[in-house]
Design an enzyme around this catalytic site. Structure first.
Site, short mmCIF file in Angstrom:
data_model
loop_
_atom_site.label_atom_id
_atom_site.label_comp_id
_atom_site.label_asym_id
_atom_site.label_seq_id
_atom_site.Cartn_x
_atom_site.Cartn_y
_atom_site.Cartn_z
CE LYS A 226 -4.67 -24.95 17.65
NZ LYS A 226 -3.98 -25.99 18.40
NE ARG A 260 1.71 -26.29 14.65
CZ ARG A 260 0.57 -25.94 14.07
NH1 ARG A 260 -0.33 -25.26 14.74
NH2 ARG A 260 0.34 -26.27 12.81
C1 7PJ Z 1 -1.43 -27.97 16.60
C2 7PJ Z 1 -0.60 -28.72 15.78
C3 7PJ Z 1 -1.12 -27.89 18.00
C4 7PJ Z 1 0.80 -29.25 17.53
C5 7PJ Z 1 -2.22 -27.91 14.61
C6 7PJ Z 1 -4.21 -25.12 14.05
C7 7PJ Z 1 -4.56 -26.53 13.84
N1 7PJ Z 1 0.51 -29.35 16.23
N2 7PJ Z 1 -1.11 -28.67 14.52
N3 7PJ Z 1 0.00 -28.55 18.41
N4 7PJ Z 1 -2.43 -27.47 15.86
N5 7PJ Z 1 1.88 -29.86 18.01
O1 7PJ Z 1 -3.06 -24.68 13.97
O2 7PJ Z 1 -5.20 -24.35 14.29
O3 7PJ Z 1 -1.81 -27.29 18.83
S1 7PJ Z 1 -3.22 -27.58 13.23
#
Ligand code: 7PJ
Length: 279
Positions: A226, A260
């Site tokens: 990120k 994640r």
């Molecule tokens: C997240 C997500 C996060 C959860 C994305 C990216 C953007 N779902 N989906 N938490 N980020 N739960 O991966 O840069 O931080 S999309």
């Protein structure tokens, strides 16, 4: 706090003595116009999922819409056309399938086809979202976001970011409990980068333990590649893997139970070593 997360066909350990879980990000490249291009996109997503499984992934998170800062929404039909073939292709892969969506129709279709978890960046606030998942046994990740992906990074603003995010998550958990959703299906996520400055993200990261203990639910942290990692390192997205591993380790050291990530093999190794030392 609960020791397990009820996740559809699976019950995943989330107690503090287990290795933190790795959720692998599976993005589907947008459909091209030709059938050959569509086949290629599906085929490469399936290969990517197989690599993640070989690397020890715990949950596969399928996303059909980019929600990076400034990205545009996709239509319901486009999202279904991207997500559903992967759910059918991967449902018997032996790992729980999570669907990254805020659309109730996508939630219903994906769960009916065998998905085990819904990961909603919008915190199940869309009309019909809670109703779509209430009477099932899929896991639910409820995330905090200020505003929406188009505008969230323009001027993030909080009285007290930790208290504000905590109050938001508390309200969503209450809404879930009113729908008789069992607590062992729920995990929380402060939503790193979703309407947050670098200082907001760092304050949230340092307070993962507090968020988790006040809300008494396992916390999922998504820092992988990120902007906050890029801002600290001054590096573009393709050079953020080591920084993302440091972010994952810092978040589990503060108590996060699920991370994640894009780089599954590297993260599994890092967390396995961290966990062996921490035992
Ligand atoms: C997240 C997500 C996060 C959860 C994305 C990216 C953007 N779902 N989906 N938490 N980020 N739960 O991966 O840069 O931080 S999309």
């Amino acid at each position: 706090m609960q020791t397990h997360l009820q996740c559809g066909r699976y019950r995943l350990r989330v107690d503090a003595t287990a290795r933190p879980l790795v959720m692998g990000i599976l993005n589907i490249t947008p459909d091209s116009f030709s059938d050959a291009g569509k086949y290629h996109a599906l085929d490469s997503a399936i290969s990517h999922a197989e690599e993640m499984i070989a690397a020890g992934v715990d949950i596969i998170d399928i996303g059909g819409e980019s929600t990076r800062p400034g990205s545009q929404p996709v239509s319901l039909l486009d999202e279904l056309a991207r997500v559903m073939p992967l759910v059918y292709a991967l449902r018997d892969c032996g790992k729980p399938l999570s669907i990254d969506t805020y659309k109730p129709e996508v939630m219903r279709e994906a769960i009916a086809a065998g998905a085990d978890m819904i990961n909603d960046i919008n915190g199940f606030r869309a009309p019909g979202a809670l109703e779509a998942v209430a009477e099932l046994d899929c896991a639910l990740c409820v995330m905090h976001m200020q505003k929406d992906p188009q505008s969230m990074q323009l001027k993030p603003d909080y009285q007290d970011v930790v208290a504000d995010v905590s109050a938001f998550l508390r309200e969503r958990i209450n809404a879930m409990e009113q729908m008789h959703i069992a607590r062992d299906r729920i995990c929380i996520d402060p939503g790193f980068g979703f309407g947050k400055s670098l200082a907001h993200n760092i304050a949230l990261l340092k307070n993962i333990g507090q968020l988790q203990s006040t809300l008494d639910l396992p916390l999922l942290a998504g820092l992988s590649r990120k902007t906050m990692i890029g801002a600290i390192l001054d590096k573009p997205v393709e050079h953020r893997m080591a920084g993302s591993l440091a972010g994952a380790l810092a978040s589990v050291a503060h108590g996060a139970r699920i991370v994640r990530v894009h780089d599954v093999a590297e993260t599994v190794d890092a967390l396995t070593v961290w966990h062996a030392i921490n035992q």
